[in-house]
Motif scaffolding. Structure first.
Motif, short mmCIF file in Angstrom:
data_model
loop_
_atom_site.label_atom_id
_atom_site.label_comp_id
_atom_site.label_asym_id
_atom_site.label_seq_id
_atom_site.Cartn_x
_atom_site.Cartn_y
_atom_site.Cartn_z
N GLU A 157 -3.44 12.52 9.06
CA GLU A 157 -2.91 13.35 10.14
C GLU A 157 -3.39 12.86 11.50
O GLU A 157 -2.64 12.89 12.49
CB GLU A 157 -3.30 14.81 9.93
CG GLU A 157 -2.53 15.47 8.80
CD GLU A 157 -3.00 16.89 8.52
OE1 GLU A 157 -2.26 17.63 7.84
OE2 GLU A 157 -4.10 17.26 8.98
N GLU A 158 -4.63 12.37 11.56
CA GLU A 158 -5.18 11.90 12.83
C GLU A 158 -4.73 10.48 13.18
O GLU A 158 -4.75 10.10 14.35
CB GLU A 158 -6.72 11.93 12.76
CG GLU A 158 -7.30 13.33 12.64
CD GLU A 158 -8.78 13.30 12.31
OE1 GLU A 158 -9.37 12.19 12.33
OE2 GLU A 158 -9.35 14.38 12.02
N ASN A 159 -4.34 9.70 12.16
CA ASN A 159 -4.08 8.28 12.39
C ASN A 159 -2.72 7.82 11.85
O ASN A 159 -2.55 6.66 11.52
CB ASN A 159 -5.19 7.44 11.74
CG ASN A 159 -6.56 7.77 12.27
OD1 ASN A 159 -6.96 7.27 13.31
ND2 ASN A 159 -7.29 8.62 11.55
N VAL A 160 -1.77 8.74 11.75
CA VAL A 160 -0.49 8.39 11.15
C VAL A 160 0.20 7.26 11.90
O VAL A 160 0.95 6.47 11.33
CB VAL A 160 0.42 9.64 11.07
CG1 VAL A 160 0.83 10.11 12.46
CG2 VAL A 160 1.64 9.37 10.20
N ASP A 161 -0.06 7.14 13.20
CA ASP A 161 0.59 6.09 14.00
C ASP A 161 0.05 4.70 13.67
O ASP A 161 0.61 3.70 14.12
CB ASP A 161 0.40 6.38 15.49
CG ASP A 161 -1.06 6.47 15.88
OD1 ASP A 161 -1.84 7.06 15.11
OD2 ASP A 161 -1.43 5.97 16.96
N LYS A 162 -1.05 4.61 12.89
CA LYS A 162 -1.62 3.31 12.54
C LYS A 162 -1.14 2.80 11.18
O LYS A 162 -1.54 1.72 10.74
CB LYS A 162 -3.15 3.40 12.55
CG LYS A 162 -3.71 3.71 13.93
CD LYS A 162 -5.22 3.81 13.90
CE LYS A 162 -5.76 4.17 15.29
NZ LYS A 162 -7.23 4.32 15.30
N LEU A 163 -0.34 3.59 10.50
CA LEU A 163 0.19 3.16 9.19
C LEU A 163 1.40 2.27 9.40
O LEU A 163 2.36 2.65 10.08
CB LEU A 163 0.58 4.37 8.35
CG LEU A 163 -0.55 5.27 7.84
CD1 LEU A 163 0.02 6.50 7.16
CD2 LEU A 163 -1.46 4.52 6.89
N TYR A 164 1.38 1.08 8.81
CA TYR A 164 2.56 0.23 8.84
C TYR A 164 3.57 0.76 7.82
O TYR A 164 3.22 1.58 6.96
CB TYR A 164 2.19 -1.24 8.59
CG TYR A 164 1.46 -1.51 7.29
CD1 TYR A 164 2.17 -1.79 6.12
CD2 TYR A 164 0.07 -1.48 7.24
CE1 TYR A 164 1.51 -2.04 4.93
CE2 TYR A 164 -0.59 -1.74 6.04
CZ TYR A 164 0.13 -2.01 4.90
OH TYR A 164 -0.51 -2.27 3.72
N PRO A 165 4.85 0.35 7.89
CA PRO A 165 5.91 1.01 7.10
C PRO A 165 5.63 1.12 5.61
O PRO A 165 5.82 2.18 5.02
CB PRO A 165 7.14 0.13 7.36
CG PRO A 165 6.90 -0.43 8.72
CD PRO A 165 5.42 -0.67 8.80
N GLN A 166 5.15 0.03 4.98
CA GLN A 166 4.93 0.09 3.54
C GLN A 166 3.79 1.04 3.19
O GLN A 166 3.87 1.81 2.23
CB GLN A 166 4.64 -1.31 2.99
CG GLN A 166 4.71 -1.41 1.47
CD GLN A 166 6.11 -1.22 0.94
OE1 GLN A 166 7.07 -1.73 1.50
NE2 GLN A 166 6.26 -0.47 -0.15
N ALA A 167 2.72 0.99 3.98
CA ALA A 167 1.59 1.90 3.73
C ALA A 167 2.01 3.35 3.93
O ALA A 167 1.58 4.25 3.20
CB ALA A 167 0.42 1.56 4.65
N LEU A 168 2.86 3.59 4.91
CA LEU A 168 3.34 4.95 5.16
C LEU A 168 4.14 5.47 3.98
O LEU A 168 3.94 6.59 3.51
CB LEU A 168 4.18 4.97 6.44
CG LEU A 168 4.63 6.34 6.94
CD1 LEU A 168 4.65 6.38 8.46
CD2 LEU A 168 6.01 6.69 6.42
N SER A 169 5.07 4.65 3.48
CA SER A 169 5.90 5.11 2.36
C SER A 169 5.08 5.28 1.09
O SER A 169 5.30 6.21 0.31
CB SER A 169 7.06 4.13 2.11
OG SER A 169 6.60 2.93 1.52
#
Length: 609
Positions: free
Chosen positions: A171-183
């Motif tokens: 929640e604090e660092n969602v902007d640091k996830l690249y697309p594959q890590a996010l999915s």
């Protein structure tokens, strides 16, 4: 001067010692990682944890969880999984995870080795390091993604509130996830939804907002690359078919619509580059579209149908059943070649109980009763015990029988080719079944309503199917009861329904009933006007496609057809039309016009209000 020189030399020596210590620490972690990867069983990994977990860094922890999931994530390892959850060494790995977790995204822990990785990024020496050790930002994202993936694959809920802490970190660092890590993280929380459904849904919504922010760059990268990457070909940090498949499935599992813009973009990419997608990914996207009631468009539905026809050997049973469910939910006419390919037991023999229910309901929803695969599926169901099916599955099976009976009676009514022997046998079987039941005379509080499963033709719902296909003996008992309990009896009236009912009752003196059962007991009517046999249906948002507001879902169309087959005139009241009428007078005028549209003369209507 002499003193200064001596101090400088001494400082250089200390620096060399620190560098040597860093080198030793760095390569120790690399060696530990290689040792973990070399383990061939989960027992060997846990032995390594017991001996060395105190020296693990974040990458080692991530690798240990990832390899454990690889060894334990299969169905045949269920016994081992039970032992694993009781193993005290797993708690040691959890403690190491908590210790390393503070450093994720913030460089608070394991700083020296991570700083060393960054410093040597462009040095030739880095080529000796395992590919699993990534650049600084990637290191963090991959740690989170790998550990969450492991928990989700094993359906393992750790004991030390690690999921809560991971949720806070994301929640604090969602902007640091690249697309594959996010999915991957999104998929993991969807799999672990039993841990905390509301928290998982909140995180999913947050991550899909980030996915939307990434979308322009993603589309630009896809265009630059000349297409989308498959999961095996994607460069680090890139976007792949798996990213779309995981994100879409997760939204469907959590019933969390990601928003029309990103949904349409993912559907367009899937349609355009469908050859790159695995069959499971395509089926997951079709299933998600069905769960979210988002019409994916004819082009995508054509892709799903063609995939089943041309790539059937690549499809697992779940991929087939989810694809069929996706097609049927939107009323897509099944291709005859596709249905033929599924016949001969090729699909039915591989299905688990949920696959069977999804497939049977899907085929029934598009009137594919004559397909060979439909008979194959029922034959498989008839060999199983009802305890093997969840209540939702039993509901789907009985609903399929109701649709089959309606289809068969339509053919009888319109003079189509109906086997008279089948009609006679079904009728006699129903009479025999009813004669064996002990009947008790009771007075019904609902006029002209019955909970009997016999149709107006005196044929049991189950007997129609039974005369055509093998069906289980519990179909007219256990499955019927489950269907009635969950689909008909356990109904909560919405505020919209109550408002419409109040307005109608303000004009009618008598013979208005809420949640009224049809004569055969197979369907429930929102508001029944008994004197005119009119079924008033209060159609809220769930009865319309999410991206096509005024387009009824196929399930709602099936409901209307079922009521009409039972002699009821259907009066649909869409929620958006009711909202436009703001007062009693406009509601009265609206209802008058609606009743006139279903054949009640205006003079009759005026006397009712």
């Amino acid at each position: 001067t002499t003193t200064t020189t001596t101090t400088s030399k001494s400082g250089n020596k200390r620096g060399d010692v620190e560098n040597d210590d860093d080198d030793a620490l760095f390569f120790e972690h690399v060696r530990l990682n290689r040792d973990i990867v070399a383990c061939t069983t989960h027992g060997q990994i846990l032995e390594h944890v017991e001996l060395h977990s105190e020296r693990y860094n974040g990458v080692n922890v991530s690798t240990a969880w990832h390899r454990l999931a690889k060894k334990l994530g299969r169905d045949e390892q269920k016994a081992s999984m039970r032992e694993f959850k009781r193993d005290a060494r797993v708690l040691l790995l959890e403690e190491a995870t908590v210790r390393c977790m503070r450093g994720l995204f913030r460089n608070e822990n394991d700083g020296r080795s991570r700083e060393l990785v960054s410093r040597r990024r462009n040095e030739k020496r880095r080529s000796m390091v395992s590919r699993r050790v990534k650049t600084e930002d990637a290191f963090d994202a991959q740690n989170v993604g790998n550990i969450l993936w492991a928990f989700a694959t094993m359906l393992y809920t750790p004991r030390l509130e690690i999921l809560d802490k991971f949720a806070d970190i994301i929640e604090e660092n969602v902007d640091k996830l690249y697309p594959q890590a996010l999915s991957n993280s999104l998929w993991s929380f969807a799999r672990l939804k039993e841990w905390n459904f509301l928290r998982c849904k909140t995180i999913a919504e947050l991550m899909m907002q980030q996915a939307l922010r990434m979308l322009p760059d993603v589309l630009k990268d896809v265009k630059k690359a000349g297409g989308i990457f498959g999961a095996k070909d994607v460069p680090f940090g890139g976007f792949s078919t798996q990213a779309i498949g995981n994100a879409m499935w997760s939204c469907g599992a959590l019933r969390c619509h990601p928003g029309e813009e990103i949904m349409e973009a993912y559907l367009k990419l899937t349609t355009e580059y469908h050859e790159k997608f695995k069959t499971q990914e395509i089926s997951n996207i079709a299933w998600t579209s069905a769960m979210l009631q988002h019409h994916p468009g004819e082009a995508f539905l054509n892709v799903v149908s063609e995939t089943l026809t041309n790539r059937l050997e690549e499809c697992a049973s779940q991929a087939v059943s989810n694809s069929l469910l996706g097609l049927a939910t939107f009323g897509y006419k099944m291709d005859e070649e596709m249905l033929k390919a599924l016949g001969g037991g090729r699909h039915a023999r591989r299905c688990n109980s949920q696959d069977l229910c999804n497939s049977i309901w899907a085929l029934a929803a598009v009137d594919a009763f004559e397909a060979e695969v439909y008979g194959d599926l029922w034959a498989r169901v008839s060999s199983m015990h009802h305890d093997e099916f969840v209540p939702e599955g039993l509901n789907m099976l009985y609903h399929a029988c109701v649709m089959h009976q309606d289809y068969w009676m339509d053919r009888q009514n319109f003079g189509n080719d109906v086997d008279e022997d089948v009609l006679r046998d079904a009728t006699n079987a129903t009479k025999k079944r009813n004669s064996t039941k002990k009947t008790t005379a009771t007075k019904s509080t609902k006029p002209a309503s019955s909970s009997s499963s016999s149709s107006a033709f005196g044929v049991s719902v189950g007997e129609v199917v039974r005369q055509r296909h093998d069906t289980p003996i519990w179909l007219d008992t256990i499955a019927k009861k489950s269907y009635y309990d969950q689909t008909i009896h356990q109904v909560t009236l919405s505020a919209f329904h109550k408002h419409v009912s109040t307005r109608i009752r303000a004009g009618f003196v008598k013979n208005v009933a809420d949640e009224y059962l049809t004569e055969d007991g197979a369907m429930s009517i929102d508001i029944a006007l008994l004197d005119h046999k009119i079924a008033v249906e209060c159609d809220g948002p769930s009865h319309f496609e999410k991206n096509m507001e005024k387009s009824l879902t196929h399930k709602t169309i099936l409901r209307n057809k079922g009521l009409e087959r039972r002699g009821w005139r259907v009066l649909s009241i869409p929620y958006f039309e009711w909202q436009e009428a703001t007062d009693t007078e406009t509601h009265r005028k609206y209802l008058e016009d609606k009743l006139a549209a279903v054949g009640v003369k205006r003079e009759q209507v005026l006397t009712l209000f």
